[in-house]
Write a protein that holds these residues in place. Sequence first.
Motif, PDB file in Angstrom:
ATOM      1  N   HIS A  64       0.841  -1.196   0.000  1.00  0.00           N
ATOM      2  CA  HIS A  64       0.000   0.000   0.000  1.00  0.00           C
ATOM      3  C   HIS A  64       0.879   1.249   0.000  1.00  0.00           C
ATOM      4  O   HIS A  64       2.007   1.230   0.469  1.00  0.00           O
ATOM      5  CB  HIS A  64      -0.908   0.016   1.233  1.00  0.00           C
ATOM      6  CG  HIS A  64      -1.761  -1.195   1.377  1.00  0.00           C
ATOM      7  ND1 HIS A  64      -2.859  -1.437   0.580  1.00  0.00           N
ATOM      8  CD2 HIS A  64      -1.683  -2.263   2.213  1.00  0.00           C
ATOM      9  CE1 HIS A  64      -3.410  -2.579   0.912  1.00  0.00           C
ATOM     10  NE2 HIS A  64      -2.720  -3.110   1.908  1.00  0.00           N
ATOM     11  N   GLY A  65       0.337   2.332  -0.512  1.00  0.00           N
ATOM     12  CA  GLY A  65       1.066   3.587  -0.487  1.00  0.00           C
ATOM     13  C   GLY A  65       2.126   3.686  -1.573  1.00  0.00           C
ATOM     14  O   GLY A  65       2.204   2.863  -2.483  1.00  0.00           O
ATOM     15  N   GLY A  66       2.974   4.722  -1.484  1.00  0.00           N
ATOM     16  CA  GLY A  66       3.970   4.981  -2.514  1.00  0.00           C
ATOM     17  C   GLY A  66       3.421   5.920  -3.572  1.00  0.00           C
ATOM     18  O   GLY A  66       2.242   6.290  -3.564  1.00  0.00           O
ATOM     19  N   VAL A  67       4.259   6.302  -4.501  1.00  0.00           N
ATOM     20  CA  VAL A  67       3.856   7.324  -5.474  1.00  0.00           C
ATOM     21  C   VAL A  67       2.703   6.884  -6.373  1.00  0.00           C
ATOM     22  O   VAL A  67       1.890   7.711  -6.790  1.00  0.00           O
ATOM     23  CB  VAL A  67       5.054   7.766  -6.346  1.00  0.00           C
ATOM     24  CG1 VAL A  67       6.083   8.496  -5.507  1.00  0.00           C
ATOM     25  CG2 VAL A  67       5.705   6.574  -7.055  1.00  0.00           C
ATOM     26  N   ASP A  68       2.617   5.594  -6.691  1.00  0.00           N
ATOM     27  CA  ASP A  68       1.544   5.128  -7.570  1.00  0.00           C
ATOM     28  C   ASP A  68       0.260   4.796  -6.818  1.00  0.00           C
ATOM     29  O   ASP A  68      -0.779   4.548  -7.428  1.00  0.00           O
ATOM     30  CB  ASP A  68       1.983   3.885  -8.349  1.00  0.00           C
ATOM     31  CG  ASP A  68       2.878   4.227  -9.539  1.00  0.00           C
ATOM     32  OD1 ASP A  68       2.807   5.374 -10.019  1.00  0.00           O
ATOM     33  OD2 ASP A  68       3.646   3.353  -9.973  1.00  0.00           O
ATOM     34  N   LYS A  69       0.343   4.759  -5.483  1.00  0.00           N
ATOM     35  CA  LYS A  69      -0.830   4.450  -4.661  1.00  0.00           C
ATOM     36  C   LYS A  69      -0.953   5.491  -3.548  1.00  0.00           C
ATOM     37  O   LYS A  69      -1.209   5.163  -2.398  1.00  0.00           O
ATOM     38  CB  LYS A  69      -0.725   3.047  -4.062  1.00  0.00           C
ATOM     39  CG  LYS A  69      -0.615   1.932  -5.096  1.00  0.00           C
ATOM     40  CD  LYS A  69      -0.446   0.586  -4.397  1.00  0.00           C
ATOM     41  CE  LYS A  69      -0.219  -0.545  -5.381  1.00  0.00           C
ATOM     42  NZ  LYS A  69       0.035  -1.831  -4.681  1.00  0.00           N
ATOM     43  N   ALA A  70      -0.786   6.739  -3.928  1.00  0.00           N
ATOM     44  CA  ALA A  70      -0.784   7.819  -2.939  1.00  0.00           C
ATOM     45  C   ALA A  70      -2.160   8.046  -2.339  1.00  0.00           C
ATOM     46  O   ALA A  70      -2.293   8.382  -1.160  1.00  0.00           O
ATOM     47  CB  ALA A  70      -0.272   9.103  -3.577  1.00  0.00           C
ATOM     48  N   VAL A  71      -3.188   7.870  -3.156  1.00  0.00           N
ATOM     49  CA  VAL A  71      -4.567   8.131  -2.729  1.00  0.00           C
ATOM     50  C   VAL A  71      -5.446   6.967  -3.157  1.00  0.00           C
ATOM     51  O   VAL A  71      -5.427   6.558  -4.319  1.00  0.00           O
ATOM     52  CB  VAL A  71      -5.109   9.440  -3.354  1.00  0.00           C
ATOM     53  CG1 VAL A  71      -6.563   9.650  -2.980  1.00  0.00           C
ATOM     54  CG2 VAL A  71      -4.267  10.635  -2.920  1.00  0.00           C
ATOM     55  N   LEU A  72      -6.229   6.450  -2.217  1.00  0.00           N
ATOM     56  CA  LEU A  72      -7.214   5.413  -2.548  1.00  0.00           C
ATOM     57  C   LEU A  72      -8.591   6.053  -2.569  1.00  0.00           C
ATOM     58  O   LEU A  72      -9.006   6.697  -1.607  1.00  0.00           O
ATOM     59  CB  LEU A  72      -7.176   4.293  -1.511  1.00  0.00           C
ATOM     60  CG  LEU A  72      -8.255   3.202  -1.663  1.00  0.00           C
ATOM     61  CD1 LEU A  72      -8.135   2.497  -3.007  1.00  0.00           C
ATOM     62  CD2 LEU A  72      -8.178   2.191  -0.524  1.00  0.00           C
TER      63      LEU A  72
END
Length: 228
Positions: A64-72
Amino acid sequence: MSLSDGQVQPNLKVKAILVGEPKDLSDGQGHVVRSAINKTVVSHPIFLTTTHFIGDRQADQKNHGGVDKAVLGYSFDHYAFWEEKLGQPIEYGAFGENLTFSGLSESTINIGDTFQLDEAVIQVSQPRKPCFKLAYKHRVKAMPLWVEETGKSGIYFRVLKEGWVTPEPKFTLLHKGSGSMTLEKINRALVSKPIQMEGLKSVLAEEGLAQSLKDYLISKIAKEEARR
Protein backbone atom coordinates in the motif's frame (compact mmCIF):
# COMPACT_ATOMS: atom_id res chain seq x y z
CA MET A 1 -21.82 6.54 -18.92
CA SER A 2 -18.11 7.11 -19.45
CA LEU A 3 -16.43 10.38 -18.62
CA SER A 4 -15.57 12.56 -21.59
CA ASP A 5 -12.56 14.83 -21.87
CA GLY A 6 -13.48 18.50 -21.71
CA GLN A 7 -17.06 17.97 -20.60
CA VAL A 8 -18.39 19.24 -17.28
CA GLN A 9 -19.38 16.41 -14.94
CA PRO A 10 -21.90 18.00 -12.54
CA ASN A 11 -22.47 14.75 -10.60
CA LEU A 12 -18.79 14.42 -9.71
CA LYS A 13 -18.47 15.16 -6.00
CA VAL A 14 -16.21 14.31 -3.08
CA LYS A 15 -18.37 13.16 -0.19
CA ALA A 16 -15.53 12.78 2.34
CA ILE A 17 -11.76 12.98 2.74
CA LEU A 18 -10.33 10.52 5.25
CA VAL A 19 -6.99 9.81 6.89
CA GLY A 20 -5.74 7.36 9.48
CA GLU A 21 -2.72 6.00 11.32
CA PRO A 22 -1.88 2.30 11.80
CA LYS A 23 -3.62 0.70 14.77
CA ASP A 24 -4.42 -2.81 15.94
CA LEU A 25 -7.29 -4.32 13.97
CA SER A 26 -9.17 -7.39 15.20
CA ASP A 27 -11.24 -9.83 13.19
CA GLY A 28 -13.36 -10.52 16.26
CA GLN A 29 -11.99 -14.05 16.57
CA GLY A 30 -8.73 -13.37 18.37
CA HIS A 31 -6.62 -12.43 15.36
CA VAL A 32 -5.05 -8.96 15.34
CA VAL A 33 -3.05 -7.12 12.66
CA ARG A 34 -1.71 -3.59 12.29
CA SER A 35 -3.67 -1.55 9.78
CA ALA A 36 -4.70 1.98 8.89
CA ILE A 37 -7.86 0.81 7.15
CA ASN A 38 -9.98 2.58 9.79
CA LYS A 39 -9.88 6.23 8.79
CA THR A 40 -11.48 9.42 10.07
CA VAL A 41 -13.27 12.09 8.05
CA VAL A 42 -11.33 15.36 8.06
CA SER A 43 -13.12 18.66 8.65
CA HIS A 44 -10.29 21.06 7.81
CA PRO A 45 -8.01 21.75 4.83
CA ILE A 46 -5.35 19.07 4.44
CA PHE A 47 -2.18 18.94 2.37
CA LEU A 48 -1.71 16.23 -0.25
CA THR A 49 1.90 15.30 -1.01
CA THR A 50 3.16 13.04 -3.79
CA THR A 51 2.80 10.02 -1.50
CA HIS A 52 -0.05 10.72 0.94
CA PHE A 53 -2.39 13.08 2.68
CA ILE A 54 -0.69 14.58 5.74
CA GLY A 55 -1.97 12.57 8.70
CA ASP A 56 -2.39 9.37 6.70
CA ARG A 57 -0.03 6.37 6.77
CA GLN A 58 -0.02 2.71 5.79
CA ALA A 59 0.98 -0.16 8.07
CA ASP A 60 1.95 -2.38 5.11
CA GLN A 61 4.04 -0.11 2.91
CA LYS A 62 5.05 -2.98 0.63
CA ASN A 63 1.52 -3.39 -0.75
CA HIS A 64 0.00 0.00 0.00
CA GLY A 65 1.07 3.59 -0.49
CA GLY A 66 3.97 4.98 -2.51
CA VAL A 67 3.86 7.32 -5.47
CA ASP A 68 1.54 5.13 -7.57
CA LYS A 69 -0.83 4.45 -4.66
CA ALA A 70 -0.78 7.82 -2.94
CA VAL A 71 -4.57 8.13 -2.73
CA LEU A 72 -7.21 5.41 -2.55
CA GLY A 73 -10.64 6.41 -3.80
CA TYR A 74 -13.92 4.55 -3.51
CA SER A 75 -17.25 5.25 -5.14
CA PHE A 76 -20.15 6.16 -2.87
CA ASP A 77 -22.32 4.93 -5.73
CA HIS A 78 -21.43 1.37 -4.59
CA TYR A 79 -22.45 1.94 -0.98
CA ALA A 80 -26.14 1.01 -1.44
CA PHE A 81 -25.09 -2.33 -2.97
CA TRP A 82 -22.82 -3.11 -0.02
CA GLU A 83 -25.37 -2.03 2.57
CA GLU A 84 -27.84 -4.49 1.06
CA LYS A 85 -25.19 -7.21 0.80
CA LEU A 86 -24.05 -6.74 4.40
CA GLY A 87 -27.52 -6.07 5.77
CA GLN A 88 -26.46 -2.95 7.61
CA PRO A 89 -25.55 0.70 6.98
CA ILE A 90 -21.92 1.58 6.36
CA GLU A 91 -20.10 4.86 6.90
CA TYR A 92 -17.69 6.86 4.74
CA GLY A 93 -14.33 5.11 4.66
CA ALA A 94 -15.91 1.65 4.72
CA PHE A 95 -13.25 0.43 2.29
CA GLY A 96 -10.28 2.19 3.84
CA GLU A 97 -10.37 4.91 1.22
CA ASN A 98 -8.98 8.44 1.42
CA LEU A 99 -11.61 9.81 -0.93
CA THR A 100 -15.26 8.81 -0.98
CA PHE A 101 -16.80 10.29 -4.13
CA SER A 102 -19.93 10.05 -6.25
CA GLY A 103 -20.32 10.19 -10.01
CA LEU A 104 -17.23 8.09 -10.64
CA SER A 105 -16.60 4.35 -10.66
CA GLU A 106 -14.49 1.58 -12.17
CA SER A 107 -16.85 1.35 -15.15
CA THR A 108 -16.37 4.99 -16.18
CA ILE A 109 -12.66 5.67 -15.88
CA ASN A 110 -9.37 4.54 -17.39
CA ILE A 111 -5.72 4.50 -16.44
CA GLY A 112 -4.33 8.00 -16.88
CA ASP A 113 -7.58 9.89 -16.31
CA THR A 114 -6.54 13.07 -14.53
CA PHE A 115 -8.53 15.13 -12.03
CA GLN A 116 -8.26 18.48 -10.29
CA LEU A 117 -8.72 18.19 -6.53
CA ASP A 118 -8.63 21.79 -5.32
CA GLU A 119 -4.93 22.75 -5.61
CA ALA A 120 -3.79 19.16 -6.21
CA VAL A 121 -3.89 17.13 -9.41
CA ILE A 122 -4.36 13.35 -9.23
CA GLN A 123 -4.21 10.63 -11.90
CA VAL A 124 -5.67 7.11 -12.03
CA SER A 125 -2.86 4.54 -11.77
CA GLN A 126 -4.56 1.18 -11.15
CA PRO A 127 -7.58 -0.54 -9.60
CA ARG A 128 -7.24 -1.54 -5.95
CA LYS A 129 -6.63 -5.22 -5.23
CA PRO A 130 -8.83 -6.19 -2.26
CA CYS A 131 -6.90 -6.97 0.92
CA PHE A 132 -7.72 -9.49 3.67
CA LYS A 133 -7.99 -6.57 6.08
CA LEU A 134 -11.38 -5.77 4.54
CA ALA A 135 -12.54 -9.04 6.11
CA TYR A 136 -11.23 -7.89 9.49
CA LYS A 137 -12.85 -4.47 9.20
CA HIS A 138 -16.30 -5.79 8.28
CA ARG A 139 -16.01 -9.03 10.27
CA VAL A 140 -16.98 -10.89 7.08
CA LYS A 141 -14.46 -13.49 5.88
CA ALA A 142 -15.74 -13.40 2.28
CA MET A 143 -15.50 -9.63 1.92
CA PRO A 144 -12.27 -9.52 -0.16
CA LEU A 145 -13.67 -12.21 -2.47
CA TRP A 146 -16.93 -10.31 -2.88
CA VAL A 147 -15.04 -7.15 -3.77
CA GLU A 148 -12.95 -9.06 -6.30
CA GLU A 149 -15.95 -10.81 -7.85
CA THR A 150 -18.01 -7.63 -8.20
CA GLY A 151 -15.16 -5.50 -9.52
CA LYS A 152 -16.19 -2.75 -7.09
CA SER A 153 -12.58 -2.57 -6.10
CA GLY A 154 -11.67 1.04 -5.50
CA ILE A 155 -9.27 3.23 -7.44
CA TYR A 156 -5.66 4.22 -6.81
CA PHE A 157 -4.35 7.62 -7.82
CA ARG A 158 -0.86 9.08 -8.14
CA VAL A 159 -0.34 12.76 -7.34
CA LEU A 160 0.89 14.88 -10.24
CA LYS A 161 0.71 18.14 -8.30
CA GLU A 162 0.80 18.59 -4.55
CA GLY A 163 -1.55 21.03 -2.87
CA TRP A 164 -4.09 21.93 -0.24
CA VAL A 165 -7.44 20.16 -0.35
CA THR A 166 -10.54 21.36 1.50
CA PRO A 167 -13.17 19.04 3.05
CA GLU A 168 -15.53 19.83 0.14
CA PRO A 169 -13.05 20.21 -2.71
CA LYS A 170 -13.45 21.15 -6.32
CA PHE A 171 -13.27 17.79 -8.10
CA THR A 172 -13.23 17.90 -11.89
CA LEU A 173 -11.95 15.87 -14.79
CA LEU A 174 -9.02 17.63 -16.46
CA HIS A 175 -8.46 15.14 -19.26
CA LYS A 176 -8.90 11.53 -20.24
CA GLY A 177 -5.97 9.15 -20.31
CA SER A 178 -4.94 7.32 -23.45
CA GLY A 179 -5.91 3.91 -22.07
CA SER A 180 -8.50 1.84 -23.90
CA MET A 181 -9.67 -0.31 -20.97
CA THR A 182 -11.88 0.85 -18.13
CA LEU A 183 -10.84 -0.26 -14.64
CA GLU A 184 -13.85 -2.58 -14.72
CA LYS A 185 -12.37 -4.37 -17.75
CA ILE A 186 -8.94 -4.44 -16.13
CA ASN A 187 -10.41 -6.02 -13.00
CA ARG A 188 -12.08 -8.72 -15.09
CA ALA A 189 -8.83 -9.46 -16.92
CA LEU A 190 -6.87 -9.74 -13.68
CA VAL A 191 -9.18 -12.33 -12.12
CA SER A 192 -10.26 -14.27 -15.21
CA LYS A 193 -10.21 -18.06 -14.86
CA PRO A 194 -8.85 -19.69 -16.85
CA ILE A 195 -6.17 -17.05 -17.34
CA GLN A 196 -6.71 -15.01 -20.50
CA MET A 197 -3.25 -14.11 -21.76
CA GLU A 198 -4.43 -11.53 -24.28
CA GLY A 199 -6.38 -9.76 -21.59
CA LEU A 200 -3.35 -9.61 -19.27
CA LYS A 201 -1.14 -8.35 -22.09
CA SER A 202 -3.71 -5.67 -22.89
CA VAL A 203 -3.63 -4.50 -19.28
CA LEU A 204 0.19 -4.48 -19.32
CA ALA A 205 0.13 -2.27 -22.42
CA GLU A 206 -1.93 0.43 -20.69
CA GLU A 207 0.07 3.66 -20.63
CA GLY A 208 0.47 5.06 -17.12
CA LEU A 209 -0.18 1.77 -15.33
CA ALA A 210 1.35 1.59 -11.82
CA GLN A 211 4.82 0.03 -11.84
CA SER A 212 4.00 -2.57 -9.16
CA LEU A 213 1.09 -3.86 -11.25
CA LYS A 214 3.31 -3.93 -14.34
CA ASP A 215 5.87 -6.03 -12.45
CA TYR A 216 3.13 -8.39 -11.24
CA LEU A 217 1.77 -8.84 -14.77
CA ILE A 218 5.19 -9.42 -16.31
CA SER A 219 5.83 -12.17 -13.76
CA LYS A 220 2.38 -13.72 -14.15
CA ILE A 221 2.55 -13.73 -17.95
CA ALA A 222 6.05 -15.24 -17.93
CA LYS A 223 5.00 -18.02 -15.55
CA GLU A 224 1.91 -18.80 -17.60
CA GLU A 225 3.86 -18.86 -20.86
CA ALA A 226 6.45 -21.20 -19.29
CA ARG A 227 3.67 -23.47 -18.04
CA ARG A 228 2.13 -23.68 -21.49
